[in-house]
Write an enzyme that holds these catalytic residues in place. Structure first.
Site, short mmCIF file in Angstrom:
data_model
loop_
_atom_site.label_atom_id
_atom_site.label_comp_id
_atom_site.label_asym_id
_atom_site.label_seq_id
_atom_site.Cartn_x
_atom_site.Cartn_y
_atom_site.Cartn_z
NE ARG A 46 -2.92 -1.78 2.63
CZ ARG A 46 -3.95 -2.61 2.84
NH1 ARG A 46 -5.19 -2.16 2.75
NH2 ARG A 46 -3.75 -3.85 3.14
CE LYS A 81 -2.17 -19.81 12.53
NZ LYS A 81 -1.36 -19.33 13.68
#
Lengths: 441, 441
Positions: free
Chosen positions: B45, B205
């Site tokens: 960014r 996860k």
């Protein structure tokens, strides 16, 4: 769905477990792999014995040639063991452009260079996940999962039989002979356990791991191997007092141009993850420059765990075959640096040592021994001198006691020179017990 | 040698570590993989901040479109984090027939079904080794190494931040707040550690691991998640007396038609291998019907370990690309059973429990509590009642003390009913602390 035909040579515990899993778990293996794996033929020397798992008569091969000459067989699975027979069979199969899956560590460690070169020439793949650490997918981890790492060290407990024996000596105080007998009774040691006990089996495995880690073939005859048959419960006890657990470690370390490969009984600090790996379990530690320290743990032997590894190779190689590829997908060959490994000479080992002398119980003996160590630049980290009388010395009937010295990191050469001098001066009335210690300083 | 062009989106710790490794370890990665991996473009960014690792100006992309529309880029590596931005970028990239490598567990756990379906449609691969357990190659192990197994249970320590905190509470007796502060000072916890502390990260996860293990997508909003923010040092101490260590476990167990997935603080017996996994390390245990119990251990976070996993995916997918293949080589998809997973409801959990009541120090209270447990068929395995006065009760100024009950396996529903009754009868003057126990009976 692509059908992959396999031929299995060897129908003992592992071979029959491969067939059993492909039967009972067929659905999930097909769903996961997208392959239809078909056992086309199986060979064993003698079909007239009790089989571990039944097999249809139509699949029973009477000769190995029926398998290696079968044009429809894509993969030959060698789970027979030995060296000469499988060497002949595998080289023939490769020449017939069969891909190979084998659990044979002895063969790959001792004849790997020939076999892998031939596979290169004929553009076939060799899967050997089952050759090291049973069901633990350490080969795939090294070749693919850790491909982005410069490995500095790989070491572990690679033989379940000896780990079972050492665990039972450590936890129950058994002698080596008692523990071995118990292991045989429980089926954890073979009737002739020589290759396990003397460290050869672990050495085969670490040689294979060293090739993948460091990128070159190993001259197996140069690998340093020491077994556990001379281990005394006394040393396990004295090690425990110093905070160490005794394991048969297989170790491969890179020293730049050289690689140190050895198998020896090793004292590990009790906090070390490998010191907690007990019984028939195996575990491998890998140190990579990017990933850091990793460990892989599981059952290192047994029919089903080993067959689990064999089938993972069949699936991966089967995917190549299904896409009409040869070796194109292979990542990390045994000689990816295109240079044989140069092994560090024993005299150049550099590690910590536990040395147990048997000394006369007289004043000043520690000072004498310590001064010899100092002369050879060996720095002492800890000493245990016990009042306990070991026995009376044969000739003089003097009392003798154990004296243990734990050194800082020292060279093997200096240790040997110091010990030679100590023994020749009769400061120790017996040849001392020397056990290497793997412990960072 | 085939050149593989990659574009990287995100140039924080992980992205810059990928570039760093591909620079410094270029030679060995090329030797092992046979691929020339070229970082063609990188997007972040804001290029006007201090970078962790320098990159040539010519490779700096000003927009994500420069990467996903670049015809020469084979693989888009997403290491930006977040959900909305990477979702948009990845779906666009897939539509442009880019293969994807991502470390983004949140994205895959919450939007995986969309993304993997799209990848199927456009015949591209998605690598996500780095999304779970950092550098540990657990994804590859599950998909390929253990392909021949019906997994019954997969569980482990999947969040380094919370494990660091719990380890420091256990070994140094620190409070949660102290331990968190220290973790932040050492860089093991982020400034906003919410998703780690409240268990969400570990839940992302384990949801991914559950899909691979059991073959279907998970509705993440239904996953049971409990964090460590309410853990009291007192319970860690009392657990220790009972022989247990507290860990934040992520657990997925198959119960035939249903899968139980949960993240919660868990007491593990001290002999259990996971109870010894300390600090920022991660470890995953996998139980397969053929391989038995296996464990994978290593660094679960950090730039280089995570980048090690990212690059292993780039290499494997790069091999597909080099051979002009799409998804053909993939083994074990996220929905290999082609059916979403049905999750076990919380009330149907069935496990052991540690319950700490705060009881008035008067005769007969244990008997009353025990009788309620008996009424709900909850069998008691151990009790600790301490003389230590916790505090004086607010209103009555009576003394109150901790009373711990360790149960045998019981249903969550019965536990909740029993506790409700105990509290409403004021046998416990506070809501009890309930911690699940993972210990076979």
């Amino acid at each position: 769905m692509k059908k992959i035909n396999i031929g299995i040579v060897g129908y003992g515990v592992v071979g029959s477990s491969v067939v059993k899993i492909l039967d009972k778990d067929r659905e999930i293996i097909t769903q996961k792999s997208g392959l239809d794996i078909n056992v086309k033929k199986v060979y064993t020397r003698n079909w007239n014995r009790k089989l571990f798992y039944p097999i249809d008569d139509s699949k029973k091969a009477k000769t190995v040639d029926e398998i290696i000459n079968d044009k429809d067989i894509d993969i030959v699975v060698e789970v027979a063991g030995g060296i000469e027979f499988p060497y002949h069979l595998i080289t023939q199969a490769i020449k017939n452009r069969k891909n190979i899956v084998t659990a044979n560590k002895a063969l790959l460690a001792e004849k790997g260079k020939d076999i892998f070169s031939l596979a290169q020439k004929y553009d076939v793949r060799i899967g050997f996940e089952a050759a090291v650490a049973g069901g633990i997918p350490i080969i795939k981890a090294l070749r693919e999962g850790l491909v982005a790492n410069d490995i500095s060290k790989i070491y572990g407990i690679l033989n379940g039989t000896t780990n079972y024996i050492l665990t039972s000596m450590y936890t129950e105080g058994k002698s080596f002979e008692q523990a071995l007998k118990e292991a045989q009774e429980k089926g954890y040691a073979e009737a002739d356990p020589t290759l396990d006990i003397n460290g050869t089996d672990a050495a085969h495995k670490i040689s294979i791991l060293a090739s993948l880690s460091f990128g070159g073939f190993v001259d197996f005859s140069q690998v340093y191997v020491e077994g556990i048959d001379k281990i005394d419960t006394l040393d396990i006890e004295l090690g425990r007092e110093l905070g160490y657990t005794l394991k048969l470690l297989a170790i491969a370390k890179s020293h730049g141009e050289e690689v140190e490969i050895r198998v020896n009984p090793t004292f590990l600090p009790s906090w070390h993850p490998l010191s907690k790996v007990d019984g028939v379990f195996n575990a491998v530690m890998v140190e990579g420059n990017n990933v850091g320290e990793t460990m892989f743990y599981g059952r290192g032997a047994g029919g089903l765990p080993t067959a689990s590894a064999v089938i993972s190779d069949i699936v991966c190689i089967g995917k190549s075959i299904a896409n009409n590829l040869g070796r194109d997908l292979e990542i990390t060959s045994m000689d990816w640096k295109h240079k044989d490994l140069t092994l560090t000479k024993v005299k150049d080992f550099y590690t910590r040592y536990y040395v147990r002398f048997t000394v006369p119980d007289i004043t000043g003996i520690l000072a004498k021994i310590a001064s010899v160590f100092a002369k050879y630049n060996i720095s002492i980290a800890a000493v245990i001198q016990k009042e306990k009388i070991l026995k009376l010395q044969k000739e003089t009937k003097e009392k003798v006691v154990p004296l243990v010295i734990l050194t800082h990191t020292a060279s093997e050469n200096n240790i040997q020179l110091a010990i030679k001098e100590i023994v020749s001066n009769k400061y120790s009335v017996e040849n001392p017990v020397i056990i290497r210690v793997e412990d960072e300083e």
